[in-house]
Enzyme design. Structure first.
Site, PDB file in Angstrom:
ATOM      1  CB  VAL A   1       1.475 -32.148  23.226  1.00 61.13           C
ATOM      2  CG1 VAL A   1       1.780 -30.976  24.153  1.00 61.13           C
ATOM      3  CG2 VAL A   1       1.804 -31.807  21.773  1.00 61.13           C
TER       4      VAL A   1
ATOM      5  CE1 TYR B   1      -1.342 -23.792  12.873  1.00 62.64           C
ATOM      6  CE2 TYR B   1      -2.878 -22.541  11.516  1.00 62.64           C
ATOM      7  CZ  TYR B   1      -2.153 -22.687  12.690  1.00 62.64           C
ATOM      8  OH  TYR B   1      -2.253 -21.737  13.680  1.00 62.64           O
TER       9      TYR B   1
END
Length: 251
Positions: A68, A159
């Site tokens: 990706v 994250y």
């Protein structure tokens, strides 16, 4: 009545775990599903399980290897999807990763790696499918954020930043693409039992529903946002966390 019969969906990180659950859920609702992942063997096995067929237009599942973070790979994946199934109606940006460290030990390499996959990968996916969706006058993009896109979490600095970023990107795209008939929404899972969460004790999380989530618990939200049942929903956040972000339950 999801409105997904015959629609074409791309799912990133779809070879295993939550992504594979999304793939199966969309396929069960009648969609054609392109499974994308860097895990080629597992992705191809899942496509075969769902009845992949090499002939263009045949079968309702296929696998396309995709990193990706690779801009050109995204272009190839969309082109292959259009060649095989003739449309891109749904994109599920599910691929993601997590790394953790105290801030003084959180290296630039850690930061850049998680940003590239979780945020840049989501951006590249959205950008890649928009031309086909605009041409069709419709589309549904579902970006997978997290409860960490709603709150802070120690050690998960990269994250958390990316999941807030995915949430923000979802909002800006929803505003920009609504006039083209393209809806953009986000899912925010809580603690879901997967290979990524095996080291976490769910008993410490104080989940009001009293149990950790399973990948199947996310399927309903995904099907809703992908299909016609949510035709007037865009820029929304669907939180699927058993109440984790609601407050601390009574003991």
């Amino acid at each position: 009545m999801s409105g997904l019969e015959g629609r074409v969906a791309i799912v990133t990180g779809g070879a295993r775990g939550i992504g594979a659950t999304y793939v199966r859920a969309l396929h069960a609702e009648g969609a054609h599903v392109v499974i994308t992942d860097i895990l080629a063997d597992q992705g191809e096995a899942l496509a075969e399980e769902l009845g992949a067929d090499a002939a263009p237009g045949a079968g309702r599942a296929s696998f396309c290897e995709l990193d990706v973070t690779d801009e050109e790979a995204w272009d190839r994946a969309v082109a292959e999807t259009l060649e095989r199934f003739g449309a891109v109606d749904v994109l599920v940006n599910n691929a993601g990763m997590a790394n953790a460290a105290p801030i003084e030990h959180f290296t630039l390499a850690k930061w850049n790696t998680v940003l590239a996959v979780n945020l840049t990968g989501t951006f590249l996916g959205c950008r890649a499918v928009v031309p086909a969706m605009k041409a069709a006058g419709r589309g549904s993009i579902v970006n997978v954020s997290s409860v960490e896109g709603l709150r802070g979490s120690e050690r998960l600095h990269g994250y958390t930043a990316t999941k807030f970023g995915v949430r923000g990107l979802t909002k800006s795209l929803a505003v920009e693409l609504g006039r083209d008939g393209i809806r953009v929404n986000s899912i925010h899972p809580g603690f879901i039992e997967t290979e990524m969460t095996t080291r976490i004790d769910p008993a410490r999380l104080l989940i009001p529903l009293g149990r950790p989530g399973a990948p199947a618990d996310l399927a309903g939200a995904l099907v809703f946002l992908a299909g016609d049942a949510s035709a007037y929903v865009t820029g929304a956040e669907i939180v699927v966390d058993g109440g984790m972000t609601t407050g601390i339950p009574h003991t």
